[in-house]
Design an enzyme around this catalytic site. Structure first.
Site, PDB file in Angstrom:
ATOM      1  N   HIS A 281       0.830  -1.222   0.000  1.00  0.00           N
ATOM      2  CA  HIS A 281       0.000   0.000   0.000  1.00  0.00           C
ATOM      3  C   HIS A 281       0.860   1.267   0.000  1.00  0.00           C
ATOM      4  O   HIS A 281       0.717   2.115  -0.902  1.00  0.00           O
ATOM      5  CB  HIS A 281      -0.972  -0.015   1.176  1.00  0.00           C
ATOM      6  CG  HIS A 281      -1.665   1.291   1.409  1.00  0.00           C
ATOM      7  ND1 HIS A 281      -2.491   1.876   0.486  1.00  0.00           N
ATOM      8  CD2 HIS A 281      -1.621   2.157   2.477  1.00  0.00           C
ATOM      9  CE1 HIS A 281      -2.940   3.028   0.949  1.00  0.00           C
ATOM     10  NE2 HIS A 281      -2.420   3.220   2.154  1.00  0.00           N
TER      11      HIS A 281
ATOM     12  N   HIS B 146       3.750   6.627   5.842  1.00  0.00           N
ATOM     13  CA  HIS B 146       2.561   7.334   6.349  1.00  0.00           C
ATOM     14  C   HIS B 146       1.717   6.536   7.330  1.00  0.00           C
ATOM     15  O   HIS B 146       0.944   7.113   8.092  1.00  0.00           O
ATOM     16  CB  HIS B 146       1.701   7.859   5.190  1.00  0.00           C
ATOM     17  CG  HIS B 146       0.888   6.813   4.489  1.00  0.00           C
ATOM     18  ND1 HIS B 146       1.347   6.108   3.408  1.00  0.00           N
ATOM     19  CD2 HIS B 146      -0.377   6.357   4.726  1.00  0.00           C
ATOM     20  CE1 HIS B 146       0.400   5.265   3.002  1.00  0.00           C
ATOM     21  NE2 HIS B 146      -0.644   5.402   3.780  1.00  0.00           N
TER      22      HIS B 146
ATOM     23  N   GLU C 284       0.770   5.224  12.928  1.00  0.00           N
ATOM     24  CA  GLU C 284      -0.593   4.758  13.219  1.00  0.00           C
ATOM     25  C   GLU C 284      -0.640   3.267  13.528  1.00  0.00           C
ATOM     26  O   GLU C 284      -1.320   2.835  14.463  1.00  0.00           O
ATOM     27  CB  GLU C 284      -1.474   5.075  11.998  1.00  0.00           C
ATOM     28  CG  GLU C 284      -2.942   4.706  12.164  1.00  0.00           C
ATOM     29  CD  GLU C 284      -3.662   5.608  13.138  1.00  0.00           C
ATOM     30  OE1 GLU C 284      -4.724   5.202  13.619  1.00  0.00           O
ATOM     31  OE2 GLU C 284      -3.151   6.697  13.437  1.00  0.00           O
ATOM     32  N   ASP C 285       0.089   2.458  12.753  1.00  0.00           N
ATOM     33  CA  ASP C 285      -0.108   1.000  12.809  1.00  0.00           C
ATOM     34  C   ASP C 285       1.002   0.204  13.488  1.00  0.00           C
ATOM     35  O   ASP C 285       0.841  -0.989  13.744  1.00  0.00           O
ATOM     36  CB  ASP C 285      -0.276   0.443  11.380  1.00  0.00           C
ATOM     37  CG  ASP C 285      -1.541   0.951  10.716  1.00  0.00           C
ATOM     38  OD1 ASP C 285      -2.432   1.418  11.445  1.00  0.00           O
ATOM     39  OD2 ASP C 285      -1.634   0.887   9.486  1.00  0.00           O
TER      40      ASP C 285
ATOM     41  N   ASP D  95     -24.492  13.897 -27.192  1.00  0.00           N
ATOM     42  CA  ASP D  95     -24.637  14.537 -28.503  1.00  0.00           C
ATOM     43  C   ASP D  95     -23.589  15.635 -28.715  1.00  0.00           C
ATOM     44  O   ASP D  95     -23.446  16.177 -29.792  1.00  0.00           O
ATOM     45  CB  ASP D  95     -26.054  15.130 -28.617  1.00  0.00           C
ATOM     46  CG  ASP D  95     -26.388  15.516 -30.049  1.00  0.00           C
ATOM     47  OD1 ASP D  95     -25.939  14.795 -30.954  1.00  0.00           O
ATOM     48  OD2 ASP D  95     -27.058  16.532 -30.250  1.00  0.00           O
TER      49      ASP D  95
END
Length: 712
Positions: A52, A76, A80-81, A263
């Site tokens: 990712h 990034h 967080e993880d 059109d």
């Protein structure tokens, strides 16, 4: 469309085309760090998690973003993880990269929130992070783009929530930053996730229509190319496809059939310089007949996101409508990549910002101003969404400066765009030199002049027609501060009156007494206590007792004795924190009593009003009042007049009332029978004596049977 990469090696070949060897090595080091940090983690699709951040970096590399942005893309999700701290990243890769990663992490937390307040709160953090370094939002947009591409592995409910959030917030941000390619992909992917059946049907219809149109498209393209070649203008001519979401939106909002939208034949002509753009325009207009009023010059006046191009609509063979866009190669790059094109951090120190960056910075500065003035995060996010409108009007100041405003803007929006003080002191406007209402919607090309007055202030009614976030936020901010200052003044008078009844005053209070009150009530400042009293959220005489309470030898609180309840004086100039009840219309000379309301301050009623009898049972909310002896002003009162029907009688009534220096505010007539009318009229008077004179004059009219003050 930005392509994805599947390995650090394939990304490296793209990076070497525009970055130095040392910068490429720093990006690779960030990748290996992320790979180790995410070891054992997998995406919902089953792939290793590091695929990712690698894909996000690949999207940014296609935009030719700088090496720090790509390092932040690789890292990034690390904070967080994986539990690795911002300071640890700072030591490894520098503070700039750590700040970028931290900013993107805050935005990721935003998505996991379900409550509106939490989401709005985190959006405020995003605004701050963006203002500090706009690359934060570019990394976030690339992150969201890859997540949208891989939505299919999620459950339906989550897939639709993310798609809706993308269409509501991220697609407009991409549009505002001029990033056309990302916006189009956001919209098409979001549309497919929210409305899979409609998306599939439109896709099939476009495919079918494309085959039927191929011959006409080729004919038009060949004739354009032949014309340009004859005139000696080298250019690249290409057909332009409408994307699925824009087709769907036009079908829905403009109520057009698919055939009507398809059109129109659209082409883009890319040339080498601005001069050639205008020469090509003349060439095209000689080839096909232009449609009047359908030419737009976004080169002379660029859109707020930096977009530049010439737009024209022509009538081709057999009346076929043809849309043409003419732009330079640089404008084409800017139209597709927006602020990411010719990235600021790749330029030399001191080199001036290009138009796109300047506009983006101005927008971010506006975001910060709105954030500082917004009452709460929900109000802020509402203002931001308003300002993400893709359409603008372009209007001129009297000295020729061009201002860009959202579609539907009024003179008040224009005034606040010029300067906050101009908006606050605005009283009237001239549009193209004619006096016009402040609520009139502006059209592109108009010249707007704002008339100001030093004593003027924003009107709450403006909130009904302003559309720009800056105007809305500043009006609310001013009114809130005005309400606060008036509430403090009223609270001071109420507390002074209560303390006077206890033989003291605010000036005689000691700092210890004030501090003890603040400590016991949890309020931050004494001024805030006064404001709460003025707003009706705190009762003045109870606060007076709390201030004067003392502790005896046993630690018990004792309260002062001998209260003298003297009424509060009404001077008629208190502002909108003193209101006069519409049920009984009190006027000077009436015995009056007040009710403290949290919404309206003190509401003044007559002593005999049935509503005043109701709230007197609540002594904490009622306050004795009396009129000031030297009172001046105009007060509304309602009369009930019984009269015989007669032609022109209402005109006679109005003449008599006006003859005695009284304004008629409202008039209504009820039929009581074939020969009798009841007239209810609200008039402005100065006192009971003034009212008595008017009633005497009205009774002198032969058709009038009875005149009394109305009772509800």
């Amino acid at each position: 469309m930005y392509k994805e990469v599947d390995s650090i090696e394939s990304l490296g070949s793209t990076l070497h085309s525009y970055l130095s060897e040392d910068q490429v090595n720093q990006i690779k080091r960030a990748y290996y760090y992320a790979e180790q940090a995410h070891e054992g983690q997998r995406r919902r699709s089953g792939e290793p998690y590091v695929t990712h951040p690698l894909a996000v970096a690949g999207i940014l590399a296609d935009m030719h973003m700088d090496h720090q942005s790509l390092m932040a893309a690789m890292l990034h999700d690390v904070i967080e993880d994986t539990g690795i701290s911002k300071s640890a990243l700072g030591k490894q890769f520098g503070e700039t990269v750590a700040d970028l990663v931290d900013g993107v992490s805050k935005l990721t937390q935003m998505e996991s929130q379900t409550r509106a307040e939490a989401q709005a709160d985190n959006f405020q953090k995003m605004a701050l992070a963006m203002a500090k370094d706009i690359r934060v939002i570019l990394v976030k947009l690339a992150d969201r783009l890859h997540n949208m591409r891989t939505l299919r592995v999620l459950k339906t409910e989550k897939r639709q929530r993310i798609a809706k959030e993308t269409l509501d917030m991220y697609a407009p941000i991409a549009q505002r930053l001029g990033m056309h390619n990302i916006r189009v992909e956001f919209e098409d992917l979001g549309f497919a996730a929210l409305n899979p059946m409609r998306s599939s049907r439109i896709r099939s219809a476009v495919k079918s229509a494309r085959g039927n149109r191929r011959e006409i498209i080729e004919q038009i393209k060949e004739s354009i190319e032949a014309c340009l070649e004859r005139e000696g203008h080298p250019a690249v001519v290409s057909g332009r496809e409408k994307h699925l979401y824009s087709i769907y939106q036009k079908m829905r909002t403009k109520r057009k059939a698919f055939a009507d939208i398809m059109d129109i034949y659209a082409f883009r002509i890319v040339v080498d310089n601005v001069d050639t753009c205008y020469r090509v325009l003349g060439c095209i207009h000689s080839l096909y007949k232009p449609v009047p009023g359908q030419f737009k010059d976004y080169i002379a006046i660029p859109k707020s996101n930096g977009y530049q191009s010439l737009h024209t609509i022509l009538k081709g063979m057999h009346g076929v409508p043809i849309e043409i866009q003419i732009r330079t190669t640089e404008m084409e790059e800017m139209a597709n990549h927006g602020i990411a094109a010719h990235w600021l951090y790749k330029t030399n120190e001191g080199q001036p910002l290009n138009g796109s960056h300047t506009r983006a910075r101005q927008w971010l500065q506006g975001l910060l101003e709105m954030q500082q003035r917004a009452g709460d995060s929900l109000e802020f996010i509402e203002s931001v969404k308003i300002d993400l409108f893709p359409d603008e009007v372009y209007v001129f100041t009297p000295n020729g400066r061009i201002l860009e405003l959202p579609q539907g803007s009024t003179a008040v929006d224009f005034a606040y765009a010029v300067h906050t003080d101009v908006g606050n002191r605005c009283v009237a406007c001239r549009i193209n030199r004619r006096l016009a209402p402040l609520s009139e919607k502006l059209q592109s090309g108009q010249t707007v002049e704002i008339i100001t007055s030093s004593g003027a202030q924003p009107n709450v009614a403006w909130l009904n027609f302003v559309v720009s976030g800056k105007a809305r936020t500043n009006i609310r901010h001013y009114l809130k501060n005005q309400l606060s200052s008036e509430s403090v003044a009223l609270g001071r008078r109420l507390l002074e009156k209560a303390l006077h009844g206890l033989n003291t005053s605010i000036e005689q209070l000691s700092e210890q007494q004030k501090e003890r009150l603040l400590s016991n009530t949890g309020v931050q400042t004494f001024e805030r206590v006064l404001e709460e009293i003025g707003l009706g959220n705190r009762v003045s005489f109870l606060t007076a007792h709390q201030l004067l309470a003392e502790t005896d030898a046993d630690g018990k609180i004792t309260h002062p004795e001998g209260s003298k309840h003297q009424p509060l004086v009404i001077r008629g100039s208190e502002g909108f924190r003193v209101n006069y009840a519409r049920c009984c219309y009190p006027i000077p000379g009436d015995a009056i009593v007040g009710f403290i309301s949290s919404e309206r301050g003190i509401v003044v009623h007559t002593d005999r009003c049935h509503n005043s009898l109701d709230f007197r049972n609540n002594p904490e909310r009622s306050v004795p009042l009396r009129w000031d002896d030297d009172l001046q002003g105009e007060f509304s009162v309602e009369l009930r007049i019984e009269l015989e029907k007669s032609r022109g009688i209402i005109a006679v009534l109005a003449t008599r009332i006006n003859g005695y220096d009284a304004n008629i505010e409202k008039i209504s007539i009820d039929e009581e029978g074939p020969h009798l009318n009841i007239v209810h009229v609200v008039i402005g008077v100065h006192s009971r004596v003034h009212l008595a004179r008017i009633m005497k004059q009205l009774r002198g009219i032969k058709e009038v049977l009875k005149v009394v003050r109305a009772k509800h």
